[in-house]
Design a protein around this motif. Structure first.
Motif, PDB file in Angstrom:
ATOM      1  N   GLU A  33      -1.407   3.993  -2.437  1.00  0.00           N
ATOM      2  CA  GLU A  33      -2.202   3.914  -3.237  1.00  0.00           C
ATOM      3  C   GLU A  33      -1.497   3.108  -4.653  1.00  0.00           C
ATOM      4  O   GLU A  33      -2.292   2.382  -5.380  1.00  0.00           O
ATOM      5  CB  GLU A  33      -3.180   5.003  -3.781  1.00  0.00           C
TER       6      GLU A  33
ATOM      7  N   SER B 273       1.308   9.805   1.499  1.00  0.00           N
ATOM      8  CA  SER B 273      -0.200   9.772   1.173  1.00  0.00           C
ATOM      9  C   SER B 273      -1.211  10.273   2.273  1.00  0.00           C
ATOM     10  O   SER B 273      -0.692  10.624   3.425  1.00  0.00           O
ATOM     11  CB  SER B 273      -0.558   8.099   0.948  1.00  0.00           C
TER      12      SER B 273
ATOM     13  N   ILE C   9      -5.984   6.736   3.380  1.00  0.00           N
ATOM     14  CA  ILE C   9      -5.629   5.808   2.831  1.00  0.00           C
ATOM     15  C   ILE C   9      -4.532   5.193   3.802  1.00  0.00           C
ATOM     16  O   ILE C   9      -4.329   3.839   3.793  1.00  0.00           O
ATOM     17  CB  ILE C   9      -4.779   5.958   1.555  1.00  0.00           C
TER      18      ILE C   9
ATOM     19  N   THR D  17      -5.018   1.095   4.982  1.00  0.00           N
ATOM     20  CA  THR D  17      -3.713   0.115   4.974  1.00  0.00           C
ATOM     21  C   THR D  17      -3.506  -0.468   6.194  1.00  0.00           C
ATOM     22  O   THR D  17      -3.218  -1.639   6.288  1.00  0.00           O
ATOM     23  CB  THR D  17      -2.805   0.921   4.303  1.00  0.00           C
TER      24      THR D  17
END
Length: 328
Positions: A240, A270, A274, A278
């Motif tokens: 992030e 993370s 997330i 990604t």
């Protein structure tokens, strides 16, 4: 009587001037080669568990850049005798700030390494505090006998020297921020064999490399990966907070590496949501493994960055900006 006192005090002033000036220059220099490390340290100080001033965390890097430049500039200014009264008053403010931080760290055992000398020299919190006490005494002594501090030349030369010191410091810091530190003092520098670094020494000290893991949903794959001839770790300590412009470059590099027989793994601290987002957005051709965020920040200052391993030995480290420089 005054001449006798002058003959006694003046040499002491010059010695103290050199000690303080050199220490401030050294302190700034070892941090300017790795300002991201100092950023992490001040983010720790600003965090809820320490000083609880989290609103300053977004400004940590700007604060670090200013502080490092000031350390170098004021150290040089003291050595060349430039505006000694202003220089010493500025040094007083900085040393009192450092004194508070090191005392707070030592007394409350909050930050076990103040980062006074970056990663070059490790000091305990109390060692850092006593070092700052000595510096404070020397600075106030110099301020009391400020009249004995003369410029090296009554010309523009002292100002020119300071200008070049600041300019060179800025260039070195720029390289460190947009690429990688030009000097790596950490346990994961190029040439390090990670398995060797994880071994306990005969005196029972904690090994320089610890908390190293590469976990998937089921197990730790670190041992297997460290045995591979051609392994690449794409480090994104906190996705992030990543520089997202880097992921297209990482994808292109990873595909080329896989064509040449490398095993490529992403590594992050993370959460899975997330990671999945990604991977979908950038169509990344590798899976992510988990590792502690502090360990990943220690391994490489870039986010994302790449580490190439050969049987556990780090043979290359690059920021995403420099992946084209790697010859696979």
């Amino acid at each position: 009587m005054k001449k006798t006192k002058s003959r006694l005090i003046s040499p002491l002033v010059q010695v103290a001037r050199v000690i303080v000036g050199v220490l401030f220059i050294f302190s700034g220099a070892v941090k300017l080669v790795d300002p991201i490390g100092s950023q992490y340290k001040f983010e720790e100080y600003f965090s809820e568990g320490v000083l609880n001033i989290e609103f300053l965390i977004p400004y940590a890097l700007k604060f670090v850049i200013i502080l490092i430049i000031l350390e170098v500039a004021l150290g040089v200014a003291l050595l060349v005798g430039y505006k000694s009264k202003f220089t010493l008053n500025s040094l007083k403010i900085i040393i009192l700030f450092f004194l508070f931080l090191t005392w707070y760290s030592a007394y409350y055992n909050k930050v076990t390494d103040c980062g006074c000398f970056g990663d070059a020299i490790k000091l305990t919190p109390w060692q850092s505090f006593y070092k700052d006490v000595i510096l404070m005494v020397l600075i106030f002594f110099l301020s009391r006998y400020n009249r004995y501090i003369k410029p090296i030349k009554e010309t523009l030369l002292p100002g020119i020297i300071i200008f070049w010191a600041v300019l060179i410091s800025g260039v070195i810091m720029y390289i460190a921020l947009y690429h990688l530190p030009i000097i790596d003092f950490r346990a994961y520098k190029v040439g390090t064999n990670i398995p060797e670094g994880m071994k306990y020494q005969g005196d029972g000290k904690i090994p320089p490399i610890h908390d190293f893991m590469l976990e998937d949903e089921q197990s730790d794959l670190a041992n297997d990966i460290l045995k591979m001839d051609k392994a690449i770790l794409v480090i994104a300590s906190s996705i992030e907070k990543s520089e997202f412009d880097g992921f297209p470059e990482v994808k292109k590099f990873s595909l080329e590496a896989q064509r040449k027989g490398y095993k490529v793994y992403g590594v992050t601290a993370s959460f899975s949501e997330i990671i999945e987002l990604t991977q979908k957005n950038y169509n990344l051709p590798f899976k992510f493994l988990f590792c502690d965020e502090t360990t990943l920040k220690t391994m490489i200052r870039a986010n994302p960055g790449v580490i190439i391993l050969n049987k556990g030995t780090i043979i290359e480290k690059k920021s995403w900006r420099d992946l084209d420089d790697i010859e696979l």
